[in-house]
Design a protein around this motif. Structure first.
Motif, PDB file in Angstrom:
ATOM      1  N   LEU A 155       0.922  -1.309  -0.066  1.00 48.31           N
ATOM      2  CA  LEU A 155      -0.019   0.059  -0.071  1.00 48.31           C
ATOM      3  C   LEU A 155       1.114   1.254   0.121  1.00 48.31           C
ATOM      4  O   LEU A 155       0.267   2.488  -0.449  1.00 48.31           O
ATOM      5  N   ILE A 156       2.153   1.084   0.401  1.00 49.74           N
ATOM      6  CA  ILE A 156       2.959   2.321   0.763  1.00 49.74           C
ATOM      7  C   ILE A 156       4.306   2.512  -0.383  1.00 49.74           C
ATOM      8  O   ILE A 156       4.860   3.666  -0.597  1.00 49.74           O
ATOM      9  N   ASP A 157       4.780   1.112  -1.033  1.00 51.86           N
ATOM     10  CA  ASP A 157       5.776   1.377  -1.922  1.00 51.86           C
ATOM     11  C   ASP A 157       5.260   1.201  -3.228  1.00 51.86           C
ATOM     12  O   ASP A 157       4.699   0.412  -3.835  1.00 51.86           O
ATOM     13  N   PRO A 158       5.782   2.689  -3.932  1.00 48.65           N
ATOM     14  CA  PRO A 158       5.323   2.424  -5.257  1.00 48.65           C
ATOM     15  C   PRO A 158       5.642   1.407  -6.146  1.00 48.65           C
ATOM     16  O   PRO A 158       4.898   1.300  -7.271  1.00 48.65           O
ATOM     17  N   THR A 159       6.712   0.781  -6.167  1.00 47.15           N
ATOM     18  CA  THR A 159       7.064  -0.286  -6.887  1.00 47.15           C
ATOM     19  C   THR A 159       6.227  -1.469  -6.754  1.00 47.15           C
ATOM     20  O   THR A 159       6.179  -2.297  -7.570  1.00 47.15           O
ATOM     21  N   LEU A 160       5.557  -1.452  -5.610  1.00 49.16           N
ATOM     22  CA  LEU A 160       4.788  -2.617  -5.397  1.00 49.16           C
ATOM     23  C   LEU A 160       3.401  -2.258  -5.867  1.00 49.16           C
ATOM     24  O   LEU A 160       2.486  -3.046  -6.351  1.00 49.16           O
ATOM     25  N   ILE A 161       2.830  -0.914  -5.587  1.00 49.73           N
ATOM     26  CA  ILE A 161       1.569  -0.328  -5.926  1.00 49.73           C
ATOM     27  C   ILE A 161       1.187  -0.903  -7.292  1.00 49.73           C
ATOM     28  O   ILE A 161       0.216  -1.156  -7.633  1.00 49.73           O
ATOM     29  N   ARG A 162       2.252  -0.516  -8.065  1.00 46.73           N
ATOM     30  CA  ARG A 162       2.203  -0.579  -9.594  1.00 46.73           C
ATOM     31  C   ARG A 162       1.745  -2.254 -10.068  1.00 46.73           C
ATOM     32  O   ARG A 162       1.337  -2.398 -11.094  1.00 46.73           O
ATOM     33  N   ARG A 163       2.030  -3.194  -9.184  1.00 52.31           N
ATOM     34  CA  ARG A 163       1.873  -4.329  -9.410  1.00 52.31           C
ATOM     35  C   ARG A 163       0.279  -4.917  -9.396  1.00 52.31           C
ATOM     36  O   ARG A 163      -0.056  -6.137  -9.300  1.00 52.31           O
ATOM     37  N   TRP A 164      -0.488  -3.940  -8.841  1.00 55.53           N
ATOM     38  CA  TRP A 164      -1.957  -4.136  -8.547  1.00 55.53           C
ATOM     39  C   TRP A 164      -2.864  -3.046  -8.863  1.00 55.53           C
ATOM     40  O   TRP A 164      -3.864  -3.285  -9.365  1.00 55.53           O
ATOM     41  N   HIS A 165      -2.207  -1.946  -9.042  1.00 58.38           N
ATOM     42  CA  HIS A 165      -3.038  -0.875  -9.219  1.00 58.38           C
ATOM     43  C   HIS A 165      -3.009  -0.326 -10.715  1.00 58.38           C
ATOM     44  O   HIS A 165      -1.752  -0.262 -11.287  1.00 58.38           O
ATOM     45  N   GLU A 213     -15.814   1.197  -8.955  1.00 59.29           N
ATOM     46  CA  GLU A 213     -15.669   0.069  -9.729  1.00 59.29           C
ATOM     47  C   GLU A 213     -14.076  -0.313 -10.025  1.00 59.29           C
ATOM     48  O   GLU A 213     -13.561  -1.415  -9.971  1.00 59.29           O
ATOM     49  N   GLY A 214     -13.485   0.955 -10.240  1.00 54.01           N
ATOM     50  CA  GLY A 214     -11.783   0.790 -10.338  1.00 54.01           C
ATOM     51  C   GLY A 214     -11.119   0.247  -9.192  1.00 54.01           C
ATOM     52  O   GLY A 214     -10.222  -0.674  -9.163  1.00 54.01           O
ATOM     53  N   TRP A 215     -11.598   0.664  -8.036  1.00 54.45           N
ATOM     54  CA  TRP A 215     -10.826   0.040  -6.749  1.00 54.45           C
ATOM     55  C   TRP A 215     -11.337  -1.498  -6.484  1.00 54.45           C
ATOM     56  O   TRP A 215     -10.459  -2.167  -6.125  1.00 54.45           O
ATOM     57  N   THR A 216     -12.588  -1.805  -7.035  1.00 57.94           N
ATOM     58  CA  THR A 216     -13.060  -3.243  -7.190  1.00 57.94           C
ATOM     59  C   THR A 216     -11.974  -3.954  -7.632  1.00 57.94           C
ATOM     60  O   THR A 216     -11.505  -4.987  -7.190  1.00 57.94           O
ATOM     61  N   THR A 217     -12.076  -3.596  -8.980  1.00 56.29           N
ATOM     62  CA  THR A 217     -11.002  -4.401  -9.826  1.00 56.29           C
ATOM     63  C   THR A 217      -9.531  -4.340  -9.173  1.00 56.29           C
ATOM     64  O   THR A 217      -9.086  -5.639  -9.264  1.00 56.29           O
ATOM     65  N   PHE A 218      -8.898  -3.331  -8.930  1.00 57.36           N
ATOM     66  CA  PHE A 218      -7.856  -3.273  -8.241  1.00 57.36           C
ATOM     67  C   PHE A 218      -7.384  -4.096  -6.988  1.00 57.36           C
ATOM     68  O   PHE A 218      -6.465  -4.703  -6.908  1.00 57.36           O
TER      69      PHE A 218
END
Length: 231
Positions: free
Chosen positions: A21-31, A96-101
């Motif tokens: 939830l806080i590391d951008p390199t990990l966020i881009r793997r689901w968001h 809906e976007g949050w649901t997908t992510f």
């Protein structure tokens, strides 16, 4: 007016999920999905968020709050959205976007340890009488999470896997040959900013070579371009 709550249950300790939830390199793997603007979008949304690592909460600038809640060996990842403002035309789309992510977060963690992925994203209008599932050839798939399925998808690919989740507007299925990968199709209702209903497709693949991914991407985009020209 009431809050909107979106949540998934992830088989993971919440301390292990917190960095996602806080590391951008990990966020881009689901968001989101692979595009030139993704890093800027993540920066815009998350850089001003207020993180409370002791409470395992992250509050975004628009008031949306992530919470990680321990639950009998799993972690509930919950997004609580403030009541909708009367002038917010995009509230439903964001929800809906949050649901997908969140479902991509769950899938990525449980199946791949939140490893890097590569995605294909397509969107456009629906014809009268169509749904997202019917366009892809998934309308005959049982709408029961955990059910195995097999189908020939609209691009002509044979797919099999498991129904991952189903909501009022979205269907998510795994595709075993893509990592396994996760395919989500979503119907977008018509509204003030969308004169006719729309369709979103997001396909995440894992562990494919460059050539394998390029072939799949070309195949899907060729199908989509043909469909778009015919509308």
């Amino acid at each position: 007016m009431t809050e909107t709550v979106i949540e998934v249950s992830v088989v993971s300790p919440r301390a292990a999920l917190w960095p996602a939830l806080i590391d951008p390199t990990l966020i881009r793997r689901w968001h989101g999905w692979d595009c030139a603007e993704l890093d800027d979008e993540i920066e815009y949304i998350y850089s001003t968020a207020e993180a409370d690592p002791d409470a395992f909460t992250l509050t975004l600038g628009n008031g949306d709050q992530f919470s990680l809640i321990e639950n009998d060996g799993t972690t509930i990842v919950r997004i609580t959205r403030p009541p909708r403002r009367p002038d917010d035309e995009w509230f439903a789309d964001v929800t809906e976007g949050w649901t997908t992510f969140l479902h991509f977060l769950k899938f990525g963690v449980e199946h791949h340890g939140l490893a890097e992925r590569r995605t294909i994203y397509l969107d456009g209008p629906l014809r009268p009488g169509e749904t997202a599932a019917s366009v892809l050839g998934l309308d005959s798939v049982a709408a029961v999470p955990g059910t195995r399925y097999n189908a020939t998808l609209a691009p002509g690919d044979y797919a099999e896997g498991v129904v991952d989740y189903v909501s009022d507007l979205q269907t998510g299925v795994t595709i075993e040959d893509l990592g396994p990968g996760l395919l989500v199709c979503a119907t977008q209702p018509a509204g003030p900013h969308r004169p006719q209903p729309g369709l979103q497709i997001l396909l995440a693949t894992y562990n494919l070579s460059d050539d394998e991914f390029s072939e799949i991407e070309h195949h899907w985009k060729q199908w989509w371009d043909g469909r778009t020209r015919a509308i």
